[in-house]
Design a protein around this motif. Sequence first.
Motif, PDB file in Angstrom:
ATOM      1  N   ASN C  35       0.814  -1.203   0.000  1.00  0.00           N
ATOM      2  CA  ASN C  35       0.000   0.000   0.000  1.00  0.00           C
ATOM      3  C   ASN C  35       0.852   1.259   0.000  1.00  0.00           C
ATOM      4  O   ASN C  35       0.410   2.313  -0.432  1.00  0.00           O
ATOM      5  CB  ASN C  35      -0.921   0.014   1.215  1.00  0.00           C
ATOM      6  CG  ASN C  35      -2.015  -1.000   1.056  1.00  0.00           C
ATOM      7  OD1 ASN C  35      -2.292  -1.431  -0.063  1.00  0.00           O
ATOM      8  ND2 ASN C  35      -2.606  -1.403   2.160  1.00  0.00           N
ATOM      9  N   ALA C  40      -4.308   2.981  -1.643  1.00  0.00           N
ATOM     10  CA  ALA C  40      -5.676   2.772  -2.089  1.00  0.00           C
ATOM     11  C   ALA C  40      -6.655   3.620  -1.279  1.00  0.00           C
ATOM     12  O   ALA C  40      -7.779   3.829  -1.707  1.00  0.00           O
ATOM     13  CB  ALA C  40      -6.045   1.294  -1.969  1.00  0.00           C
ATOM     14  N   THR C 149     -12.160   4.037  -0.540  1.00  0.00           N
ATOM     15  CA  THR C 149     -10.991   3.193  -0.764  1.00  0.00           C
ATOM     16  C   THR C 149     -11.163   2.492  -2.104  1.00  0.00           C
ATOM     17  O   THR C 149     -12.281   2.219  -2.535  1.00  0.00           O
ATOM     18  CB  THR C 149     -10.839   2.194   0.390  1.00  0.00           C
ATOM     19  OG1 THR C 149      -9.690   1.412   0.157  1.00  0.00           O
ATOM     20  CG2 THR C 149     -12.045   1.279   0.518  1.00  0.00           C
ATOM     21  N   ARG C 150     -10.039   2.245  -2.736  1.00  0.00           N
ATOM     22  CA  ARG C 150     -10.096   1.621  -4.061  1.00  0.00           C
ATOM     23  C   ARG C 150     -10.051   0.115  -3.882  1.00  0.00           C
ATOM     24  O   ARG C 150      -9.079  -0.427  -3.351  1.00  0.00           O
ATOM     25  CB  ARG C 150      -8.918   2.093  -4.906  1.00  0.00           C
ATOM     26  CG  ARG C 150      -8.847   1.485  -6.275  1.00  0.00           C
ATOM     27  CD  ARG C 150      -7.852   2.224  -7.143  1.00  0.00           C
ATOM     28  NE  ARG C 150      -6.506   2.216  -6.559  1.00  0.00           N
ATOM     29  CZ  ARG C 150      -5.668   1.179  -6.647  1.00  0.00           C
ATOM     30  NH1 ARG C 150      -6.029   0.107  -7.295  1.00  0.00           N
ATOM     31  NH2 ARG C 150      -4.482   1.241  -6.104  1.00  0.00           N
TER      32      ARG C 150
END
Lengths: 441, 249, 179, 176
Positions: C35, C40, C149-150
């Motif tokens: 991350n 994300a 959030t992706r």
Amino acid sequence: MRQLKKPTYAQVNDDIVRTLVETGPRYYLALGTALLVSIVLFFLPWYYQLRTGVGLAGMNQPNVWGSYLANFVFWIGLSHSGTLLSAVLHITQSPWRKAIYRSAEAMTLFALIIASLCLFVHLGRSWFLHWALPYPNQMELWPNFRSPLLFDVMAITAYLTGSSVFLYVGAIPDFAAVRDRVCGWRKNLYTLLSLGWRGTDMEWHRLGVAYTFLAVLIIPLAVSVHSVVSWDFAMSIVPGLHHTVFAPYFVVGAIYSGTAGIVTMMFLLRKYFSLESYITTTHFNNLGKLLLLLSLLWAYINMLEIFTGWYSGSSAQIETLNYKLFGYYAPLFWGMVLFCAIIPLALIVKKVRTSLITMLIISVLINIGMYIERLLILTTSLSRKYLPDYWGIYTPTLVEISIFIGSVALFICFFLVFVKIVPSVSMYEVKETLDTPDRRR
Amino acid sequence: MSDSDSIKEKWKKYRNPGYQDKFDYSWGMVIDLDRCTGCEACVTACQAENNLPIVGEEGFRSGREIKWIRIERYWDGEYPDIKLRFIPMLCQHCDNAPCEPVCPVYATYHNQDGLNVQVYNRCIGTRSCAAYCPYDARSFNWFSFTWDKPLDEQLNPDVTVREKGVMEKCTFCIQRIRQAKDTAKDQNRRVRDGEVQPACVQSCPTQALVFGDRNDPDSAVSKLAQNPRGYQVLKELNTNPSIIYLKNL
Amino acid sequence: MSISVLPALDASKKAVGIFVVGLIAFVIGYWVNRNYFSDATPVQPIEFSHRIHAGENQIPCMYCHLYARSSRVAGVPSVHKCINCHKVIATGRAEINKLFNYWNEKKPIPWIKVHDLPDFVYFSHKRHVRGGVQCQTCHGPVEEMNRVTRLASLQMGWCLECHRAKKVENGRDCWTCHK
Amino acid sequence: MAAELLGLFSHADQALKAAGGLRDTGFQEISLMSPTPLHGVEQVLGRKTSAIKRFTFFGMLTGLLAGFLLAAGTATLYLLPTGGRPIIPIPPYLVISYEVGILFAVLATLFGFLVSARLPALRERHYTPETHIDRFGILVTCSSEQDAERARTIILAAGAEEIRQLEYLGKKSHEQ
């Protein structure tokens, strides 16, 4: 011609193990220099090029291929010396092969590694080279197997694997012999490398069978590798590249430059490891004859190429041919003819073949000539393509020259490390050429 | 094709030379050399439309200009009886393109519109396509280029700015084709003749360049292609270009 | 004397072990920190909650992202659009004060793009919305997220999966999505 | 009580003679260790055949097929027409097939060699370093005291310089 005093079996072991474990300051000096040169002249310029772009090389719009690709073909050519020659000589059971083949095969391996590095250097975006490898990926996109460049990738992978296996299998008994003479970390290394070889009749038999099979497999593989390299060029429709004769032309050229490379390497090995009793003038004499044959063959195919261009009746072909013979690159062309076709004719004299220094000079000149040949194939054809408006000239830049010198240094570096790990002369095969102890009685 | 096709049918289909299905469109161009004055308006328009970098004096001198269309000049005859001829040269979008099969990573291929397209972000820069191209229509990004202020404000957002090490070439302004097809799809019709024009065609003051769908027999391109003056450059190489030149000999 | 490769293997266990452990540690370390390489769930300049707006208050997506129906980009609402409501709703809260600061300074809010595509990708919201694709198919259940959030990888394979499943016309052609 | 006997010779013909003698007396497990491949072992210890050729052959076949399937299969996964050629053109894919065929054949030969020569040695096996230099060794497995005595006589009669009685290791590997 035979050496007067032959070494005994025990001496062979002593001599070869000595080259592995006894390391003088001169070796470290050579290794250090080679390493330093390869870092400064190869890796630093390459890093610089990765950061800024391949524009650092002298390539331009019609000449999109330049010396990097010539380097690639050159190193692939050199790689054809070892394993192919070794395999052919093994099949034909030439006894004089036995002293030289190990280092020749190592040459193959390292030349191939350098050649693949040259591909990296050549690419515009080297960091995406893995896209040309077949592996399942999230993009669901595989490489294009219709491309001659992919043939290259597959052929080089196969050849690299094949020649490593060939080298390794042939060296197992020697690793075992070294294993008993060394201690410390070397002991562990050679125990692992020799796989617990004992030299029983069963093991020798299996080794002989496997080795012959490998040799038989390697020969068509090696021939295919350079044919495939030639198809990178011949599958285009560029005048001067689109020749059917290219595959045999490249294969002969590769064996030619490779054999010359072996002569150079043998000279150095003999001189710096004092292996005079193993690498004799017989070897140079035989290789000299081979070189002479290959030079004639090479000259013949070269003439063939010129004639097909001349008689094709296509204006583009004739223009390219004219340009090659009399244009901007003509001095290079005639230099190549001098180095590769005329000077090697001197090998017809036995004195030249048995004198080490003349053999060294001729072999180095041949390789210079062969490098020029590779460069000419690319530049003369691409400079004169179909549309005259877009004709151009290519000259290498400092970065390219430095990367070539650096790659030679890198090759030497690999080789210096190799001679300290793998016995550079095959002990058990040399022993086969000596008198077996039972006749001494 | 459906998944239910048997292996045998698939094999038959994939063994067919040529393209899988008929092209939706088959974009082509006709260039009337008798009208071309060599003014290079097309070159400039292309430069502006497709974010072509300016390589500078040094780059130009070493033969590294990036041009998707160029005007080739040929002198005809001996002085004083001399004539200057022009040929606008761009990617010919050959049906049998020599550049396509050589790419090891499928960065260039034929799409469903009959265009020879280049996928910039797939390109690894082997430059083999440029070496194989008999028309020298491909340009390579030898370096990454930047646009000085305020020139960066005129970059076309529909076209990627290419990185160093990427091959590029004329796309027949595929972003405009895409736009036209998008509009046509909304209105549930095909793209009309003349609805889409590449930048070079649009800017040609003498209308020497005509662009359109060769699948449509009534399009201006199809009609002009029947002209007896027509020829294809380097036809003997069997590349079967999509561009037809007209010239009165 | 006798010979076997096992003792030698045993003796070099240390070197092999260090290499293997190092490799595994690198892979795990990379995986844990992935991350860090692509965030994300970025922290936005204003703690805007899609859960409150789209979830609890049932504001349709295209009330704010109004270009999604007719253009390639969905559109981030202007500050003006936010002020429209927040002139009267929930005034005085800390986050809303931040909004008014931007409004007074006449500056756009520097939102951080969560679903960002590279420059070489051509993606049209219009085509997908008109094709009947729900916003949540790609963006996930945004109406349940406080901070967006992706969830989708937005990688090529992910796009292709859907294109294949829905049998999109020319959906696997490179130049449908690349530019 | 089983044991292994190791006889060391400095001359190849003596070792061969000893091996022949042992074989004629009915010993089954005889290994002749030598620094180079010995000519004439076949006459003394019988002709050997190995399974390596089968490995090579089937490796090659698998490779040829795998290469073609790799090229043809991956091309059909993502249809990208190039240059007006079919998706599965035969000549280029034969090249891939050829290269992968040889690659697989080489790897299969290596594997076949290791299997048939029973390498790497995972269990302890008797050997002596001298046989890697200039000695010839005979390793024979004897099942009983009388057998060992007989073998010792034959080996010494052939002219062995040295003879060693060793702990029995062979059976274990055969039970595997």
